[in-house]
Scaffold this motif. Structure first.
Motif, mmCIF file in Angstrom:
data_model
loop_
_atom_site.group_PDB
_atom_site.id
_atom_site.type_symbol
_atom_site.label_atom_id
_atom_site.label_comp_id
_atom_site.label_asym_id
_atom_site.label_seq_id
_atom_site.Cartn_x
_atom_site.Cartn_y
_atom_site.Cartn_z
ATOM 1 N N VAL A 5 -4.268 -10.343 -0.707
ATOM 2 C CA VAL A 5 -3.611 -10.646 0.564
ATOM 3 C C VAL A 5 -2.208 -10.054 0.552
ATOM 4 O O VAL A 5 -1.372 -10.424 -0.282
ATOM 5 C CB VAL A 5 -3.535 -12.170 0.798
ATOM 6 N N GLN A 6 -1.941 -9.130 1.470
ATOM 7 C CA GLN A 6 -0.635 -8.475 1.564
ATOM 8 C C GLN A 6 0.326 -9.384 2.334
ATOM 9 O O GLN A 6 0.463 -9.293 3.548
ATOM 10 C CB GLN A 6 -0.785 -7.123 2.264
ATOM 11 N N MET A 7 1.007 -10.259 1.600
ATOM 12 C CA MET A 7 1.809 -11.295 2.243
ATOM 13 C C MET A 7 3.000 -10.739 3.020
ATOM 14 O O MET A 7 3.347 -11.273 4.083
ATOM 15 C CB MET A 7 2.296 -12.294 1.186
ATOM 16 N N HIS A 8 3.641 -9.691 2.526
ATOM 17 C CA HIS A 8 4.806 -9.144 3.211
ATOM 18 C C HIS A 8 4.438 -8.664 4.613
ATOM 19 O O HIS A 8 5.202 -8.846 5.563
ATOM 20 C CB HIS A 8 5.422 -8.004 2.391
ATOM 21 N N GLU A 9 3.257 -8.059 4.746
ATOM 22 C CA GLU A 9 2.816 -7.582 6.064
ATOM 23 C C GLU A 9 2.443 -8.744 6.974
ATOM 24 O O GLU A 9 2.814 -8.763 8.159
ATOM 25 C CB GLU A 9 1.628 -6.636 5.893
ATOM 26 N N ILE A 10 1.703 -9.696 6.433
ATOM 27 C CA ILE A 10 1.269 -10.842 7.242
ATOM 28 C C ILE A 10 2.470 -11.640 7.734
ATOM 29 O O ILE A 10 2.525 -12.061 8.898
ATOM 30 C CB ILE A 10 0.315 -11.737 6.425
ATOM 31 N N ILE A 11 3.457 -11.845 6.851
ATOM 32 C CA ILE A 11 4.633 -12.628 7.233
ATOM 33 C C ILE A 11 5.439 -11.912 8.313
ATOM 34 O O ILE A 11 5.821 -12.516 9.327
ATOM 35 C CB ILE A 11 5.500 -12.929 5.998
ATOM 36 N N ASP A 12 5.709 -10.629 8.123
ATOM 37 C CA ASP A 12 6.501 -9.893 9.119
ATOM 38 C C ASP A 12 5.799 -9.847 10.472
ATOM 39 O O ASP A 12 6.423 -10.049 11.523
ATOM 40 C CB ASP A 12 6.780 -8.471 8.629
#
Length: 329
Positions: free
Chosen positions: A191-198
């Motif tokens: 899960v690419q958290m930096h992308e999901i969060i932004d």
């Protein structure tokens, strides 16, 4: 026909997680720490989506936090002990079990040793005995690749929460955080958290917004009794109360103008208020303390109104430029 319950175990590499939380607090535009409660709710929804079940059938039944920790003697400063206890309180209230190992000094630096092995052994054992369907791993080091392989052999899926970002620290050095490609390749659900969060913050996603703490961190010390000298004074003995202006704020650190050497302080030294709301040139009240290197520093820092100075109290801050460079850290 109802889907079976998805049993989730969450495992934190504590040092990795705290770096992520610091990034969002000091570097990212969100300027807030990650909420463990909000993160767990996100995990439940993410697992439910990947496993194609109702979120009510996606439940975290176990969570563990692993971290190296200073001894009480090494963490003599009250602010360090306070923030360790504050973290413990948060984890305890969340029902997250803590696992600490002593930090070791090697080549003059404190280092974590053995955390990855301990986390891996516990995760594998608990996955077998508690029949986890999904293990959520919050880590980035390639040392966890054997763990993922072993979990795959016992039929436990692995969700890897990973972040990829870079920034310049207070020393002007470039820092990069990203997960090992080995982990990304072997995880069932990377899960690419930096992308999901932004993306979530940009679209006002409530689930993503709830992943951040919206209240300031508690202060490590109560407010000191207000003192209003007529102008900046030389640093006195430990415990002396002073008032002066701030210089060189950067990434959670700064200096208070105070001859003969400007006094270093960090976000952990705030007595009240939010460090991120401070600006260079602001007046602050503080007490003189000593850091772990036995140097003078500022403690109990809080913003105050600028005092009224008469012409005899004028003070040239440029006389002390040499002591306030971040390189001194």
């Amino acid at each position: 026909m109802n889907s079976p319950l998805i049993r989730i175990g969450v495992f934190y590499d504590g040092n990795y997680f705290l770096k992520i939380s610091d990034y969002y607090y000091f570097q990212h535009d969100r300027k807030a720490r990650i909420s463990l409660e909000g993160l767990h709710e996100f995990i439940r929804h993410q697992v439910a989506e990947e496993e194609d079940v109702d979120v009510r059938l996606s439940q975290i039944i176990d969570a563990h936090f692993f971290r190296g920790r200073l001894s009480a003697t090494e963490a003599r400063d009250k602010d360090r002990l306070f923030h360790d206890r504050l973290l413990d309180d948060i984890l305890m209230n969340m029902g997250i079990q803590t696992h600490y190992m002593p930090l070791k000094t090697r080549d003059g630096r404190l280092q974590e040793k053995g955390i990855d092995v301990w986390l891996s052994l516990e995760a594998l054992e608990l996955a077998i005995h508690k029949s986890f369907d999904v293990v959520v791993l919050i880590a980035g080091d390639s040392d966890y690749a054997p763990l993922i392989k072993k979990l795959n052999t016992v039929g436990t899926r692995v969700m890897l929460l990973n972040w990829d970002f870079k920034y310049t620290d207070f020393k002007g050095e470039n820092r990069v955080t990203r997960a090992s490609q080995q982990l990304l390749d072997q995880a069932t659900y990377p899960v690419q958290m930096h992308e999901i969060i932004d993306q979530g913050l940009n679209s006002n996603d409530e689930l993503i917004d709830a992943m951040f703490v919206n209240t300031p961190e508690p202060a490590a010390f109560p407010s000191v009794k207000p003192v209003r000298p007529t102008g900046p004074t030389a640093a006195g003995p430990v415990g002396t109360v002073g008032i002066s202006t701030i210089k060189n704020l950067k990434n959670g650190f700064g200096f208070v103008v105070m001859p003969p050497n400007n006094l270093f302080f960090s976000y952990a030294d705030m007595a009240e208020g939010d460090f991120n709301e401070l600006r260079e040139g602001d007046w602050v009240e503080f007490t003189v303390g000593r850091n772990h290197r036995d140097e003078d520093c500022a403690r109990n820092v809080r913003k105050v109104e600028a005092p009224e100075l008469d012409e005899n109290d004028e003070y040239d801050q440029h006389e002390h430029e040499s002591a306030d460079s971040p390189e001194r850290l």
